[in-house]
Enzyme design. Structure first.
Site, short mmCIF file in Angstrom:
data_model
loop_
_atom_site.label_atom_id
_atom_site.label_comp_id
_atom_site.label_asym_id
_atom_site.label_seq_id
_atom_site.Cartn_x
_atom_site.Cartn_y
_atom_site.Cartn_z
N GLY A 53 0.77 -1.12 0.04
CA GLY A 53 0.05 0.06 -0.05
C GLY A 53 0.89 1.37 0.03
O GLY A 53 0.20 2.32 0.24
N TRP A 55 2.19 3.13 -2.50
CA TRP A 55 1.53 3.95 -3.43
C TRP A 55 0.36 4.48 -3.25
O TRP A 55 -0.04 5.69 -3.58
CB TRP A 55 1.39 3.21 -5.00
CG TRP A 55 2.84 3.00 -5.69
CD1 TRP A 55 3.98 3.12 -5.11
CD2 TRP A 55 3.00 2.81 -7.07
NE1 TRP A 55 5.09 2.75 -6.25
CE2 TRP A 55 4.43 3.00 -7.28
CE3 TRP A 55 2.34 2.99 -8.29
CZ2 TRP A 55 4.91 2.78 -8.58
CZ3 TRP A 55 2.79 2.69 -9.46
CH2 TRP A 55 4.20 2.68 -9.68
N ASP A 85 -5.64 -5.35 -5.30
CA ASP A 85 -4.66 -6.46 -4.91
C ASP A 85 -4.97 -7.75 -5.03
O ASP A 85 -6.26 -7.91 -4.11
CB ASP A 85 -3.47 -6.09 -3.90
CG ASP A 85 -2.20 -6.58 -4.19
OD1 ASP A 85 -1.20 -6.02 -4.63
OD2 ASP A 85 -2.03 -7.78 -4.06
N ASP A 101 -8.21 -10.31 -8.67
CA ASP A 101 -7.04 -10.54 -9.68
C ASP A 101 -7.32 -9.49 -10.63
O ASP A 101 -8.31 -9.53 -11.21
CB ASP A 101 -7.18 -11.93 -10.05
CG ASP A 101 -6.26 -12.26 -11.20
OD1 ASP A 101 -5.50 -11.56 -11.65
OD2 ASP A 101 -6.06 -13.56 -11.25
N ASP A 126 1.72 -1.10 -10.33
CA ASP A 126 2.84 -1.52 -9.73
C ASP A 126 3.23 -2.86 -9.91
O ASP A 126 3.91 -3.67 -8.77
CB ASP A 126 3.41 -0.89 -8.52
CG ASP A 126 4.83 -0.95 -7.98
OD1 ASP A 126 5.58 -1.38 -8.97
OD2 ASP A 126 5.05 -1.01 -6.83
N LYS A 166 4.63 -0.52 -14.14
CA LYS A 166 5.94 -1.05 -13.95
C LYS A 166 6.04 -1.93 -15.16
O LYS A 166 5.18 -2.73 -15.58
CB LYS A 166 6.09 -2.05 -12.54
CG LYS A 166 7.17 -2.79 -12.84
CD LYS A 166 7.79 -2.78 -11.51
CE LYS A 166 7.14 -3.59 -10.21
NZ LYS A 166 7.65 -3.57 -8.96
N1 SAM Z 1 2.69 -0.58 -5.25
C1 SAM Z 1 2.81 -1.46 -4.01
C2 SAM Z 1 3.26 -0.64 -2.90
O1 SAM Z 1 3.72 0.50 -3.00
O2 SAM Z 1 3.22 -1.07 -1.92
C3 SAM Z 1 3.57 -2.61 -4.40
C4 SAM Z 1 3.11 -3.67 -5.01
S1 SAM Z 1 4.13 -5.02 -5.07
C5 SAM Z 1 5.67 -4.65 -5.87
C6 SAM Z 1 3.34 -6.04 -6.57
C7 SAM Z 1 1.91 -6.41 -6.00
O3 SAM Z 1 1.32 -7.09 -7.32
C8 SAM Z 1 1.76 -7.54 -5.07
O4 SAM Z 1 1.30 -7.16 -4.13
C9 SAM Z 1 0.83 -8.69 -5.64
O5 SAM Z 1 0.05 -9.11 -4.90
C10 SAM Z 1 0.24 -7.78 -6.74
N2 SAM Z 1 -0.21 -8.55 -7.88
C11 SAM Z 1 0.41 -9.60 -8.70
N3 SAM Z 1 -0.34 -10.03 -9.59
C12 SAM Z 1 -1.53 -9.65 -9.35
C13 SAM Z 1 -2.72 -9.76 -10.03
N4 SAM Z 1 -3.08 -10.58 -11.04
N5 SAM Z 1 -3.91 -8.96 -9.61
C14 SAM Z 1 -3.71 -8.39 -8.58
N6 SAM Z 1 -2.43 -8.17 -8.02
C15 SAM Z 1 -1.44 -8.73 -8.17
#
Ligand code: SAM
Length: 317
Positions: A53, A55, A85, A101, A126, A166
């Site tokens: 969280g 961002w 997420d 998802d 991200d 990203k």
């Molecule tokens: N932007 C976030 C922050 O600042 O705290 C960090 C994000 S983290 C690098 C990547 C996130 O992508 C993870 O929490 C993961 O659960 C989520 N993620 C990956 N695949 C996903 C999907 N298909 N649907 C939703 N979230 C997904």
């Protein structure tokens, strides 16, 4: 790696704890904003792949909290921030959370419903899969998340809006650039200073959303497939044939963030308190249900199993 050791080696990890951010990623979004001014005029935002969280915290601090404090803001005028997420996330003031998802159409529908017919000014993503270390595979899965993000964008972003996503730099980066250019006249790949040089990550900053005339979001995948294919897409920007050789596309790439600021690949000395020791801070908000939790539980259960077994054999564990 111990906490103090990580604090020394990763200045942005330490700074995130000092400034109350849940993750060091907060600095990436802040540095992208320093360069591209992405929050200007923004009232409605979608934060895709938002957990834990940081961002969303940036969005809350930059958009929601100042509006709430401003005396002439009524409830209905407050910025709308929707975060999605797979993982649950601890609450953040002014942020609506959806657990789901982003590659699933139903999640996209839930997000769209929150906007109640209005459009977003900004979509940020991200998203990152669990990295395998196999670059091609990681790049492919990452690109699927971007395409899921782009699908949501085509339903929810207003014309002129921005999309930040990203990306993992790899052999298909030019293709992705061309696909994004179909919808955004300005696309820049940016590397914030807080993103390590050793990491293949960068961020696509896509400005001024302008879908092709007559575009129907249902046709997105058909349209994207045409880009870069040797047999099709001659009518599309930057797609006159394959993207190699004379048709190679040069992508605008920009380092951003104060270049005299902290370098994420350097170690910095730790500040000492009065008694000469260093006090490491705890993380601001540990993840509620991280994907590795189950793995740790299984590891613990299996080491207990071995211990019980050795005890039964009257052996020291
Ligand atoms: N932007 C976030 C922050 O600042 O705290 C960090 C994000 S983290 C690098 C990547 C996130 O992508 C993870 O929490 C993961 O659960 C989520 N993620 C990956 N695949 C996903 C999907 N298909 N649907 C939703 N979230 C997904």
């Amino acid at each position: 790696m111990g906490k103090a050791s990580r604090d020394k080696r990763d200045i942005y990890y330490r700074k995130a704890k000092e400034e109350g951010w849940r993750a060091r990623s907060a600095f990436k979004l802040l540095q992208i904003d320093e360069e591209f001014n992405i929050f200007e005029g923004v009232k409605r935002v979608v934060d895709l792949c938002a957990a834990p969280g940081s961002w969303s915290q940036v969005l809350s601090r930059k958009l929601y909290l100042p509006a709430k404090l401003s005396s002439d803001s009524k409830d209905g005028d407050l910025p709308l921030i929707v975060a999605i997420d797979l993982q649950p996330m601890a609450p953040i003031e002014g942020v609506i959370q959806v657990q789901g998802d982003i590659t699933n159409a139903r999640t996209a529908e839930v997000v769209i419903r929150h906007f109640d017919g209005c459009k977003a000014d900004l979509v940020v993503c991200d998203g990152a899969p669990d990295v395998t270390g196999l670059h091609d595979m990681d790049e492919f899965v990452q690109s699927q998340l971007i395409l899921a993000g782009l699908t949501i964008v085509t339903h929810i972003l207003r014309e002129g809006g921005k999309f930040i996503a990203k990306i993992f730099r790899g052999k298909d980066t030019s293709l992705l650039y061309c696909q994004l250019k179909l919808f955004f006249p300005t696309v820049t790949f940016a590397k914030p200073k807080s993103s390590r040089n050793s990491s293949i990550e960068a961020f696509a900053v896509c400005e001024n959303y302008s879908p092709p005339e007559g575009f129907n979001p249902k046709d997105l995948h058909r349209l994207l497939e045409k880009v870069g294919s040797p047999s099709g897409g001659e009518d599309l920007d930057c797609s006159s044939g394959w993207l190699e050789g004379p048709n190679k596309v040069y992508i605008p790439f920009l380092a951003c963030g104060d270049l005299s600021g902290y370098d994420s690949d350097r170690s910095y000395p730790l500040p000492k308190v009065a008694d000469g020791t260093y006090q490491s801070l705890d993380p601001v908000q540990p993840p509620i249900a991280p994907p590795y939790k189950r793995a740790l539980e299984l590891k613990k259960a299996s080491s207990h199993g071995i211990r019980d077994h050795l005890e039964k054999l009257s052996l020291e564990p």
